[in-house]
Design an enzyme around this catalytic site. Structure first.
Site, PDB file in Angstrom:
ATOM      1  N   PHE A   1       0.831  -1.202   0.000  1.00  0.00           N
ATOM      2  CA  PHE A   1       0.000   0.000   0.000  1.00  0.00           C
ATOM      3  C   PHE A   1       0.868   1.255   0.000  1.00  0.00           C
ATOM      4  O   PHE A   1       1.926   1.296   0.630  1.00  0.00           O
ATOM      5  CB  PHE A   1      -0.883   0.051   1.252  1.00  0.00           C
ATOM      6  N   ASP A   2       0.371   2.281  -0.674  1.00  0.00           N
ATOM      7  CA  ASP A   2       0.825   3.631  -0.398  1.00  0.00           C
ATOM      8  C   ASP A   2       0.231   4.004   0.964  1.00  0.00           C
ATOM      9  O   ASP A   2      -0.668   3.318   1.464  1.00  0.00           O
ATOM     10  CB  ASP A   2       0.325   4.567  -1.506  1.00  0.00           C
ATOM     11  N   ALA A   3       0.707   5.095   1.571  1.00  0.00           N
ATOM     12  CA  ALA A   3       0.179   5.499   2.882  1.00  0.00           C
ATOM     13  C   ALA A   3      -0.850   6.621   2.767  1.00  0.00           C
ATOM     14  O   ALA A   3      -2.034   6.427   3.072  1.00  0.00           O
ATOM     15  CB  ALA A   3       1.320   5.912   3.803  1.00  0.00           C
TER      16      ALA A   3
ATOM     17  N   VAL B   1      -1.091  -1.103  -4.277  1.00  0.00           N
ATOM     18  CA  VAL B   1      -2.313  -0.298  -4.163  1.00  0.00           C
ATOM     19  C   VAL B   1      -1.946   1.141  -3.836  1.00  0.00           C
ATOM     20  O   VAL B   1      -1.168   1.397  -2.907  1.00  0.00           O
ATOM     21  CB  VAL B   1      -3.224  -0.850  -3.047  1.00  0.00           C
TER      22      VAL B   1
END
Length: 226
Positions: A8-10, A175
């Site tokens: 994931f991106d944050a 994502v």
């Protein structure tokens, strides 16, 4: 697809990133009523710096100080101090996106490992993970500031890939909410990608494997039998 890893991106993927509220909170400490017009002026400086950072033209430290140079001069405070206090404020107001916690729990139950690859800064990322309890669900945390390379550069994905002990790329999903960094970077490295497109934008040249508007939709893709 039977994924073994979901990366994931944050910001705006797992966590809300309300720049304006964070800046307003910061400047309240200095008796400044930070307005929408002030924010627009800040973004005129900030946004190009992020592009330069992602392109490798400037370092994380340069980005963090240059974006506050004008305000540092106005307030007679160092830009470095303003940046540090801003990250503190952002950590204080941090809220997970809807469905984020449920998704991480679901992935953990399915023995799917979770990682984060972020262009954000270490001081904020680690605090947010601790305060939300997300750190107990994360097997890998890759922060561009610490690696010295930002998404979409291939080398930050290579760094993560090696930390993951080089799984089959077909079993890794990236994502993120930003086409130009998360999706482009994931595509170029050979990962499947999912664009979290909560604002119904149009993808023209960068095409993700999947597109969702919420994390709940992503959970349905990852748990088709549910």
């Amino acid at each position: 697809m039977d994924y073994k890893w979901v990366l994931f991106d944050a910001d705006e993927t797992l966590f809300h990133f309300d720049n304006f509220s964070g800046l307003k909170k910061l400047f309240e400490r200095y008796g400044v009523n930070f307005t929408q017009a002030d924010f627009e002026s800040y973004q005129m400086v900030n946004k190009p710096l992020w592009v330069d950072y992602q392109n490798g033209a400037i370092t994380a430290a340069e980005l963090q100080t240059k974006r506050f140079t004008q305000w540092a001069n106005k307030l007679s405070v160092s830009a470095k101090k303003l940046n540090s206090e801003f990250l503190d404020c952002m950590a204080e107001i941090c809220e997970p996106l809807a469905g984020a916690k449920e998704l991480l729990i679901s992935l953990q139950k399915k023995n799917i490992k979770v990682g984060i690859i972020t262009n954000g800064f270490a001081a904020l990322q680690k605090v947010r993970l601790e305060r939300t309890g997300f750190d107990s669900h994360i097997s890998l945390l890759v922060i561009s500031e610490l690696v010295g390379i930002a998404k979409p550069h291939r080398d930050i994905f290579q760094y993560a890939f090696e930390k993951m002990e080089t799984p089959n790329k077909n079993q890794v999903l990236m994502v993120g909410d930003t086409l130009e960094s998360d999706i482009l970077g994931g595509n170029n490295f050979g990962f499947d990608t999912c664009w979290l497109n909560s604002n119904s934008k149009q993808a023209e040249h960068i095409i993700p494997t999947y597109e969702v508007s919420t994390l709940s939709e992503l959970e349905e893709i990852l748990n088709p039998s549910n």
